[in-house]
Scaffold this active site. Structure first.
Site, PDB file in Angstrom:
ATOM      1  N   ASP A  33       3.784 -38.863 128.858  1.00  0.00           N
ATOM      2  CA  ASP A  33       4.861 -38.175 129.568  1.00  0.00           C
ATOM      3  C   ASP A  33       5.715 -39.153 130.362  1.00  0.00           C
ATOM      4  OD1 ASP A  33       3.880 -35.853 128.554  1.00  0.00           O
ATOM      5  OD2 ASP A  33       2.962 -35.137 130.405  1.00  0.00           O
ATOM      6  N   TYR A  34       5.064 -40.152 130.975  1.00  0.00           N
ATOM      7  CA  TYR A  34       5.797 -41.134 131.788  1.00  0.00           C
ATOM      8  C   TYR A  34       6.786 -41.920 130.925  1.00  0.00           C
ATOM      9  CZ  TYR A  34       6.767 -45.228 134.646  1.00  0.00           C
ATOM     10  OH  TYR A  34       7.409 -46.229 135.338  1.00  0.00           O
ATOM     11  N   ASP A  35       6.315 -42.423 129.800  1.00  0.00           N
ATOM     12  CA  ASP A  35       7.197 -43.209 128.924  1.00  0.00           C
ATOM     13  C   ASP A  35       8.338 -42.349 128.383  1.00  0.00           C
ATOM     14  OD1 ASP A  35       5.713 -45.468 129.312  1.00  0.00           O
ATOM     15  OD2 ASP A  35       4.472 -45.199 127.517  1.00  0.00           O
ATOM     16  N   PHE A  36       8.016 -41.101 128.059  1.00  0.00           N
ATOM     17  CA  PHE A  36       9.059 -40.196 127.552  1.00  0.00           C
ATOM     18  C   PHE A  36      10.134 -39.985 128.620  1.00  0.00           C
ATOM     19  CE2 PHE A  36      11.053 -36.093 126.966  1.00  0.00           C
ATOM     20  CZ  PHE A  36      11.341 -36.062 125.604  1.00  0.00           C
ATOM     21  N   ASP A  37       9.708 -39.707 129.852  1.00  0.00           N
ATOM     22  CA  ASP A  37      10.663 -39.445 130.933  1.00  0.00           C
ATOM     23  C   ASP A  37      11.543 -40.658 131.203  1.00  0.00           C
ATOM     24  OD1 ASP A  37       9.750 -36.890 131.240  1.00  0.00           O
ATOM     25  OD2 ASP A  37       8.370 -37.364 132.881  1.00  0.00           O
ATOM     26  N   SER A  82      16.612  -6.132 103.579  1.00  0.00           N
ATOM     27  CA  SER A  82      15.204  -6.467 103.381  1.00  0.00           C
ATOM     28  C   SER A  82      14.929  -6.585 101.883  1.00  0.00           C
ATOM     29  CB  SER A  82      14.313  -5.394 104.002  1.00  0.00           C
ATOM     30  OG  SER A  82      14.619  -4.130 103.447  1.00  0.00           O
ATOM     31  N   GLU A 112       9.929 -19.367  96.969  1.00  0.00           N
ATOM     32  CA  GLU A 112       9.900 -19.897  98.329  1.00  0.00           C
ATOM     33  C   GLU A 112       8.763 -19.248  99.109  1.00  0.00           C
ATOM     34  OE1 GLU A 112      14.790 -20.235  98.572  1.00  0.00           O
ATOM     35  OE2 GLU A 112      13.729 -18.693  99.717  1.00  0.00           O
ATOM     36  N   LYS A 114       7.150 -17.236 102.051  1.00  0.00           N
ATOM     37  CA  LYS A 114       7.652 -16.140 102.898  1.00  0.00           C
ATOM     38  C   LYS A 114       7.075 -16.337 104.297  1.00  0.00           C
ATOM     39  CE  LYS A 114       8.106 -11.127 103.124  1.00  0.00           C
ATOM     40  NZ  LYS A 114       7.697 -11.044 104.546  1.00  0.00           N
ATOM     41  N   ASP A 116       6.198 -15.955 108.152  1.00  0.00           N
ATOM     42  CA  ASP A 116       5.893 -14.795 108.998  1.00  0.00           C
ATOM     43  C   ASP A 116       6.477 -15.049 110.384  1.00  0.00           C
ATOM     44  OD1 ASP A 116       4.924 -12.392 109.813  1.00  0.00           O
ATOM     45  OD2 ASP A 116       2.863 -13.068 110.097  1.00  0.00           O
ATOM     46  N   ARG A 135      18.243 -10.056 113.040  1.00  0.00           N
ATOM     47  CA  ARG A 135      18.436  -9.093 111.959  1.00  0.00           C
ATOM     48  C   ARG A 135      18.894  -7.739 112.489  1.00  0.00           C
ATOM     49  NH1 ARG A 135      16.434  -8.325 106.838  1.00  0.00           N
ATOM     50  NH2 ARG A 135      14.881  -9.966 107.016  1.00  0.00           N
ATOM     51  N   GLU A 172      14.265 -18.383 109.320  1.00  0.00           N
ATOM     52  CA  GLU A 172      13.136 -17.720 109.983  1.00  0.00           C
ATOM     53  C   GLU A 172      12.672 -18.579 111.155  1.00  0.00           C
ATOM     54  OE1 GLU A 172      10.578 -14.180 109.199  1.00  0.00           O
ATOM     55  OE2 GLU A 172      12.409 -14.948 108.284  1.00  0.00           O
ATOM     56  N   TYR A 224      17.026 -21.005 104.836  1.00  0.00           N
ATOM     57  CA  TYR A 224      16.741 -20.811 103.417  1.00  0.00           C
ATOM     58  C   TYR A 224      17.813 -20.087 102.606  1.00  0.00           C
ATOM     59  CZ  TYR A 224      14.954 -16.449 105.514  1.00  0.00           C
ATOM     60  OH  TYR A 224      14.811 -15.289 106.237  1.00  0.00           O
ATOM     61  N   LYS A 313       3.622 -10.026  98.249  1.00  0.00           N
ATOM     62  CA  LYS A 313       2.813 -10.108  99.463  1.00  0.00           C
ATOM     63  C   LYS A 313       1.354 -10.394  99.094  1.00  0.00           C
ATOM     64  CE  LYS A 313       4.385  -9.059 103.032  1.00  0.00           C
ATOM     65  NZ  LYS A 313       4.896  -7.844 103.670  1.00  0.00           N
ATOM     66  N   CYS A 407      -0.579  24.058 113.683  1.00  0.00           N
ATOM     67  CA  CYS A 407       0.040  22.915 114.361  1.00  0.00           C
ATOM     68  C   CYS A 407      -0.739  22.573 115.630  1.00  0.00           C
ATOM     69  CB  CYS A 407       1.490  23.243 114.707  1.00  0.00           C
ATOM     70  SG  CYS A 407       2.317  21.939 115.659  1.00  0.00           S
ATOM     71  N   CYS A 410       1.902  23.426 118.757  1.00  0.00           N
ATOM     72  CA  CYS A 410       2.418  24.768 119.093  1.00  0.00           C
ATOM     73  C   CYS A 410       1.602  25.890 118.460  1.00  0.00           C
ATOM     74  CB  CYS A 410       3.884  24.889 118.701  1.00  0.00           C
ATOM     75  SG  CYS A 410       4.169  24.866 116.908  1.00  0.00           S
ATOM     76  N   CYS A 425       4.870  21.779 110.153  1.00  0.00           N
ATOM     77  CA  CYS A 425       4.974  22.874 111.104  1.00  0.00           C
ATOM     78  C   CYS A 425       6.383  23.442 110.974  1.00  0.00           C
ATOM     79  CB  CYS A 425       4.743  22.365 112.531  1.00  0.00           C
ATOM     80  SG  CYS A 425       5.170  23.584 113.796  1.00  0.00           S
ATOM     81  N   CYS A 431       8.807  23.698 118.695  1.00  0.00           N
ATOM     82  CA  CYS A 431       7.677  22.761 118.742  1.00  0.00           C
ATOM     83  C   CYS A 431       8.146  21.482 119.452  1.00  0.00           C
ATOM     84  CB  CYS A 431       7.213  22.467 117.320  1.00  0.00           C
ATOM     85  SG  CYS A 431       5.757  21.412 117.206  1.00  0.00           S
TER      86      CYS A 431
END
Length: 674
Positions: A33-37, A82, A112, A114, A116, A135, A172, A224, A313, A407, A410, A425, A431
């Site tokens: 972290d030090y070197d990065f900063d 979709s 390709e 898919k 998630d 979306r 995605e 994609y 899927k 039902c 009701c 119903c 209802c």
């Protein structure tokens, strides 16, 4: 001196971006972290002193923008549809057969992974990221631009020169497993609630209102799919466009493959069904797309999905748990759905407590008994369902689960129409869940989209007696004093809601028709009915035969619509909604024609043209009085054929002796008349 400074800034930018990606996205720390900063502060100082050399994609910029109070809703230029899903080999072979029947055997597919995650559409203008939209409902989504700009793999500015002036790229947003585990560990140690799975985390993060918080969270993104005006003049195929967007600086998956046969596709699927467990992120299947853009256009779309792509899927994960009880939910249409209440169990990354049992037939098929040990899986890895009973563990003397005759809400006797599996119903106007459900449906985003009202608001208003019918929504302005007495419902909330109700009066007829909640009338059917009958009065006067003759309607839907419109209570409700100002007729726009040389002629366009896109050619035909149709029949006047036209359309046109002409002949017909 200055060239050295520019080179130093470029080198530090690339180096720190690589470190950031390793740490935040892949959870792999390759520098302290030090070197990065120290390096980051050096870059910040150089950028302040020489701002003309600052890279828009600099790590100093990936920290988030201003706080977002509310996400704006943005209409998609190209709908985010979709994909159709399949779970078995035969359905994939059927898909391939349908494609080849239309476009011929000279077809290739791009396979390709898919991912998630969360779908996103990003717009670039002159190489600069200007907008990122979720979306949403497929036609419109939330503007989350500031949040997406914090994702380290999404460029702010492209450095290549061959991209279009304006384009959209779809992708995605997701999270790698290691980063997810690291974050959850931190939250657990801090006593905070942990996330169930990487997808939920990614989705929740992108909706945070503070981009600075988003910037702290390790999201990644694969792109994609490209959309642009006249895209098929830039590229002939999806595969070509993927190679191009990679050159432009976008991160695409290295695991896509170009396939020429269904057997190659199945081999790709078989490989990744096992190999997916070695990936650093989640996938839940494979997407198969027709590669050639001209063939994609030829195949076209259904109302919900492209005909040139399909999603395979992977088999859902299955677990075993105990059935504690069965309860019954009444939906807005009156359908009574049994729900299995389960001993909580972890399934595909989430804790499952309830699962659908669908209907009485399913309970009978499972031969379900109280206290049964059941197998549960997620259909499409989304909705849990009970798929079988472990009979070896059945409790001796257990009582069978019996579907109710009345039902549960009701107590009205349930009905079951011939040929249907669902019990209903019939007490739709008495209802509670049906009334509340119809009101909630009406205000929904795809229907009237009434801002300032939500499902909980509807339930509260119902319980207070303010709402009983849809038309009551438009009388709420007369009950302001009652509204001000509602807890946690301030003056500002009331004003926003009443403004949203007023704005809903501007929605088109098909939205109102969909919002009424007529059984079997979804968004697409509502559009077709509105376009065919033009107004509600013509629909009410139509016979069952007239209604069933409308494309895609059929007998069962026609009966439902006819019964609804001939119910006196519904007729009174429609009259009240008309009086409130809602439109029950489409607004016919006056079309200004450039000429009338094609009046009375019908046209269908197929193939690719050198001088026009298909949209431009259709617009030209319609502007001179011609009518575009979507299918070949004996009544079609002309088939306008370009290159790569599908063989099935050509064969059908020849069989029916439909004249086949070129775009040049269309122009000649127009010019000759002029």
């Amino acid at each position: 001196m200055l060239p050295d400074i520019q080179e130093k800034i470029q080198k530090l930018t690339q180096e720190l971006n690589a470190y950031n990606y390793q740490y935040y996205v892949l959870a792999n720390s390759v520098i302290s972290d030090y070197d990065f900063d120290i390096k980051l502060k050096e870059l910040e100082a150089l950028e302040q002193q020489y701002p003309e050399y600052k890279d828009p994609n600099s790590p100093t910029q990936k920290v988030g923008g201003d706080l977002t109070q509310k996400f704006n809703t943005v209409q998609h230029r190209w709908p985010m549809l979709s994909l159709g899903n399949t779970y078995n080999e035969q359905e994939l072979r059927d898909f391939d057969e349908r494609v080849r029947k239309i476009v011929g055997d000279n077809v290739q597919y791009v396979c390709e992974l898919k991912f998630d995650g969360l779908s996103i559409s990003i717009t670039y203008e002159n190489g600069k990221l200007v907008r990122a939209v979720t979306r949403g409902d497929g036609t419109q989504g939330d503007d989350v631009t500031n949040n997406v700009k914090t994702i380290r793999s999404v460029p702010h500015q492209l450095h290549a020169s061959s991209f279009p002036d304006q384009f959209e790229i779809r992708g995605e947003i997701f999270m790698h497993h290691a980063a997810f585990a690291r974050l959850n560990k931190q939250r657990e140690e801090a006593g905070e609630q942990v996330y169930a799975n990487p997808r939920n985390f990614a989705s929740g993060t992108i909706k945070l209102q503070d981009p600075k918080e988003v910037a702290k969270r390790p999201l990644d993104c694969f792109l994609y799919f490209l959309y642009a005006e006249n895209r098929n003049r830039l590229f002939e195929s999806h595969w070509d466009s993927l190679a191009a967007v990679k050159r432009w600086g976008f991160q695409i998956s290295e695991h896509s493959k170009l396939c020429s046969s269904i057997d190659e596709i199945l081999a790709f699927i078989d490989y990744w069904d096992t190999a997916r467990h070695q990936l650093s992120y989640d996938i839940d299947g494979i997407v198969i797309k027709v590669n050639d853009y001209a063939q994609q256009e030829e195949l076209g779309f259904t109302a919900k999905s492209p005909r040139w792509a399909i999603s395979y899927k992977f088999k859902a994960e299955r677990v075993e748990t105990t059935l504690e009880s069965v309860t019954y939910q009444v939906g807005r249409t009156g359908a009574v759905t049994p729900v299995a209440n389960l001993t909580p169990v972890l399934l595909a990354g989430t804790t499952v407590k309830r699962a659908s049992l669908h209907n009485a037939n399913e309970i009978a098929r499972l031969d379900l008994h109280a206290g049964d040990t059941v197998f549960v899986e997620k259909g499409g890895e989304i909705i849990p369902k009970v798929i079988a009973v472990n009979l070896e563990k059945r409790i001796e003397g257990a009582s069978p689960i019996l579907y109710p005759t009345h039902c549960p809400e009701c107590n009205t006797a349930l009905v079951r129409q011939e040929g249907e599996a669902v019990h209903y119903c019939p007490n739709e106007d008495g209802c509670r869940p049906q009334i509340v459900g119809k009101l909630q449906h009406f205000i929904g985003r795809k229907m009237m989209d009434i801002q300032g009202m939500g499902d909980e608001t509807i339930e509260t208003f119902y319980d207070l007696g303010l709402l009983r019918k849809i038309s009551d929504i438009y009388t709420l302005k007369d009950h302001r004093s009652a509204l001000t007495q509602i807890e946690r419902f301030g003056e500002k909330s009331i004003e926003n809601m009443l403004a949203g109700i007023e704005q809903s009066l501007e929605k088109p007829f098909e939205k109102v028709l969909f919002g009424l909640g007529i059984r079997h009338v979804g968004e697409t059917i509502a559009k077709k009915l509105a376009a065919h009958f033009k107004n509600i009065d013509a629909m009410g006067e139509a016979s069952l035969e007239d209604m069933a003759a409308v494309p895609d309607i059929g007998g069962r839907i026609a009966e439902s619509i006819h019964a609804y419109l001939h119910n006196p209570e519904h007729q009174e409700e429609i009259a009240r909604l008309k009086a409130a100002g809602l439109p029950f007729a489409i607004i016919e726009k006056e079309q200004v024609f450039a000429g009338d040389s094609l009046t009375g002629k019908t046209f269908l366009i197929s193939g690719v043209f050198a001088d026009f896109s298909r949209e431009e050619l259709a617009e030209l035909i319609e502007s001179h009085g011609g009518k575009m149709v979507s299918s070949i029949s004996a009544k079609l006047n002309y088939l306008v054929a370009g290159d790569k036209m599908g063989p099935s359309k050509l064969a059908k046109a020849e069989k029916l002796q439909v004249p086949i002409i070129s775009d040049k002949e269309v122009l000649a017909m127009i010019n000759q008349s002029n």
